[in-house]
Design a protein around this motif. Structure first.
Motif, PDB file in Angstrom:
ATOM      1  N   UNK A  49       0.845  -1.198   0.000  1.00 54.63           N
ATOM      2  CA  UNK A  49       0.000   0.000   0.000  1.00 54.63           C
ATOM      3  C   UNK A  49       0.875   1.241   0.000  1.00 54.63           C
ATOM      4  N   UNK A  50       0.346   2.330  -0.585  1.00 52.91           N
ATOM      5  CA  UNK A  50       1.112   3.573  -0.629  1.00 52.91           C
ATOM      6  C   UNK A  50       0.161   4.763  -0.776  1.00 52.91           C
ATOM      7  N   UNK A  51       0.422   5.876  -0.059  1.00 49.83           N
ATOM      8  CA  UNK A  51      -0.372   7.096  -0.236  1.00 49.83           C
ATOM      9  C   UNK A  51       0.115   7.828  -1.483  1.00 49.83           C
ATOM     10  N   UNK A  52      -0.632   7.773  -2.557  1.00 49.81           N
ATOM     11  CA  UNK A  52      -0.151   8.139  -3.893  1.00 49.81           C
ATOM     12  C   UNK A  52       0.293   9.595  -4.001  1.00 49.81           C
ATOM     13  N   UNK A  53      -0.566  10.519  -3.582  1.00 48.00           N
ATOM     14  CA  UNK A  53      -0.293  11.949  -3.784  1.00 48.00           C
ATOM     15  C   UNK A  53       0.950  12.419  -3.045  1.00 48.00           C
ATOM     16  N   UNK A  54       1.290  11.734  -1.982  1.00 46.38           N
ATOM     17  CA  UNK A  54       2.397  12.170  -1.128  1.00 46.38           C
ATOM     18  C   UNK A  54       3.721  11.475  -1.466  1.00 46.38           C
ATOM     19  N   UNK A  55       3.684  10.554  -2.421  1.00 43.42           N
ATOM     20  CA  UNK A  55       4.884   9.762  -2.707  1.00 43.42           C
ATOM     21  C   UNK A  55       5.174   9.710  -4.209  1.00 43.42           C
ATOM     22  N   UNK A  56       4.672   8.694  -4.886  1.00 46.73           N
ATOM     23  CA  UNK A  56       5.054   8.436  -6.269  1.00 46.73           C
ATOM     24  C   UNK A  56       4.543   9.488  -7.249  1.00 46.73           C
ATOM     25  N   UNK A  57       3.496  10.248  -6.882  1.00 51.27           N
ATOM     26  CA  UNK A  57       2.989  11.297  -7.755  1.00 51.27           C
ATOM     27  C   UNK A  57       3.186  12.688  -7.153  1.00 51.27           C
ATOM     28  N   UNK A  58       3.987  12.781  -6.119  1.00 48.48           N
ATOM     29  CA  UNK A  58       4.226  14.076  -5.472  1.00 48.48           C
ATOM     30  C   UNK A  58       4.980  15.035  -6.381  1.00 48.48           C
ATOM     31  N   UNK A  59       5.956  14.516  -7.111  1.00 50.19           N
ATOM     32  CA  UNK A  59       6.835  15.349  -7.929  1.00 50.19           C
ATOM     33  C   UNK A  59       6.092  16.107  -9.019  1.00 50.19           C
ATOM     34  N   UNK A  60       5.004  15.543  -9.542  1.00 49.37           N
ATOM     35  CA  UNK A  60       4.317  16.181 -10.663  1.00 49.37           C
ATOM     36  C   UNK A  60       3.492  17.399 -10.255  1.00 49.37           C
ATOM     37  N   UNK A  61       3.242  17.595  -8.961  1.00 53.35           N
ATOM     38  CA  UNK A  61       2.552  18.786  -8.495  1.00 53.35           C
ATOM     39  C   UNK A  61       1.045  18.609  -8.402  1.00 53.35           C
ATOM     40  N   UNK A  62       0.417  19.504  -7.629  1.00 54.83           N
ATOM     41  CA  UNK A  62      -1.015  19.398  -7.330  1.00 54.83           C
ATOM     42  C   UNK A  62      -1.875  19.577  -8.579  1.00 54.83           C
ATOM     43  N   UNK A  63      -1.484  20.480  -9.463  1.00 55.80           N
ATOM     44  CA  UNK A  63      -2.303  20.732 -10.656  1.00 55.80           C
ATOM     45  C   UNK A  63      -2.385  19.510 -11.554  1.00 55.80           C
ATOM     46  N   UNK A  64      -1.243  18.872 -11.817  1.00 57.10           N
ATOM     47  CA  UNK A  64      -1.236  17.677 -12.671  1.00 57.10           C
ATOM     48  C   UNK A  64      -1.955  16.523 -11.976  1.00 57.10           C
TER      49      UNK A  64
END
Length: 413
Positions: free
Chosen positions: A365-380
């Motif tokens: 399990x993983x919290x997506x927005x805070x880890x693997x997709x954090x770099x792309x930014x909130x807008x993306x």
């Protein structure tokens, strides 16, 4: 006419190595660690370098153990040929390094693995125009195609929101326009789906995930299905056009990406992946059963606001998934009510492991927005529908009731 019997998926994989003579009667292809290959006759060495006869030159470009794995993956995908790489991302990068040029245009699904999304930014800076579209509707792909479009790229099931590309219609579109259709099959694996059936010319698999299956080895593969007519592809260099047309694409990829960039799969890794691949059907069936049970339980719980899994009738592409895939996959994601902190929830789980990986025998399990997709930014992230509370689950082979209890108990605050 071939005298080799036609076997089922698992039988074919189990006995793949034995279709050719193996050293000393070994059941598995042995691990060949030599980097160089000697020839008694120097003319034979020259002939191998000039592609006039088969043989090995140097470990970066090929190895008997790696070749055996490549043949296994080719059989899995019912393809023409496969090239193995050190990682799945190396396989994806190889496609664009070897086959795209400045001024070319790529149409891609906007629902992508984070690292692939990052790679698109890189090739965009190098002069390749990239259009990101919602590929769940083939009309969006059609509208993005220009006279410079060389390929269309999609994933079978998107990570982490599980959107499913309109694969069959996109394949028909690409075939009609003479465009190379590239499909990343990692999320389904060749056991659940063969992209060749929807007209894909190239298929990518991260061997690290379901095919190897145990989180202990990295690898990637690019398979040519044999469907694409390479004789009309404008970016093939003259020296590769001297070979048969069917070989053009893979010959250029092996030279310009594998040889020149050196992202070679090691023989030890190839051996581990080959052993893991033998049980992919058994593991995947159990994982899919567990995933569906968990998704159904969570969707019925009022403390969960959304569950994204193709096996649920509520999923927008449930019908499409039912038509295309053997089962619905081992990955899903879900969102918690605002009053439940996703980190606290994850920390209450006893069996599921907080880790970034997919297709493992253990549930991750993983919290997506805070880890693997954090770099792309909130807008993306917002464009991709990734909420701050989104939790991705890669379901393993644990006993179903143990997983249901673990995920259910963690909802109790």
């Amino acid at each position: 006419m071939s005298t080799i019997p036609s076997y089922g998926f698992t039988t074919t994989i189990l006995h793949s190595d034995r279709q050719k003579e193996i050293e000393h009667g070994s059941v598995h292809k042995p691990v060949h660690t030599s980097v160089m290959y000697g020839y008694k006759d120097a003319r034979d060495l020259a002939a191998v370098f000039q592609n006039k006869q088969s043989g090995y030159r140097y470990g970066r470009q090929g190895n008997p153990t790696v070749s055996a794995l490549e043949e296994k993956i080719t059989k899995m995908e019912d393809g023409f040929a496969t090239i193995a790489f050190a990682t799945g991302m190396a396989a994806i990068g190889a496609v664009f390094q070897a086959l795209l040029r400045q001024g070319d245009h790529l149409v891609s699904s906007s629902f992508l693995f984070g690292n692939t999304n990052s790679l698109w930014q890189t090739i965009g800076m190098q002069g390749v125009d990239v259009s990101m579209v919602d590929a769940t509707n083939a009309d969006n792909v059609a509208n993005a195609i220009t006279s410079s479009t060389r390929m269309v790229f999609v994933e079978t099931i998107a990570n982490p929101r599980t959107q499913i590309a309109d694969l069959k219609r996109i394949g028909e579109l690409c075939r009609a326009r003479g465009i190379l259709f590239v499909v990343d099959n990692t999320m389904t694996s060749p056991y659940l789906f063969q992209p060749k059936t929807v007209g894909a010319g190239l298929v990518i698999n991260s061997l690290t995930k379901s095919i190897a299956g145990h989180g202990n080895v990295l690898g990637g593969a690019l398979t040519d299905t044999g469907l694409f007519d390479w004789s009309v592809y404008p970016n093939i260099a003259g020296n590769f056009r001297k070979q048969a047309a069917q070989m053009h694409g893979m010959a250029q990829v092996r030279a310009k990406a594998l040889r020149d960039f050196g992202a070679s799969l090691s023989p030890d890794a190839a051996h581990q992946i080959a052993i893991g691949a033998e049980t992919i059907a058994l593991r995947t069936e159990r994982e899919c059963v567990n995933a569906l049970a968990l998704a159904e339980m969570l969707e019925a719980d009022p403390r969960v606001t959304a569950v994204h899994y193709p096996g649920l009738p509520s999923h927008p592409q449930h019908g499409l998934a039912s038509e295309l895939f053997r089962a619905y996959g081992a990955l899903f994601s879900f969102e918690l009510k605002p009053e439940i902190d996703c980190f606290d929830y994850l920390n209450r789980l006893k069996l599921a492991i907080n880790a970034t990986h997919l297709g493992d025998t253990r549930t991750l399990v993983i919290p997506v927005a805070h880890t693997i997709f954090f770099e792309m930014g909130a807008e993306r992230r917002a464009e991709m529908g990734i909420a701050d509370s989104l939790i991705r689950v890669s379901v393993g082979i644990e006993d179903t009731q143990d997983l249901l209890a673990d995920f259910g108990n963690a909802l109790v605050q």
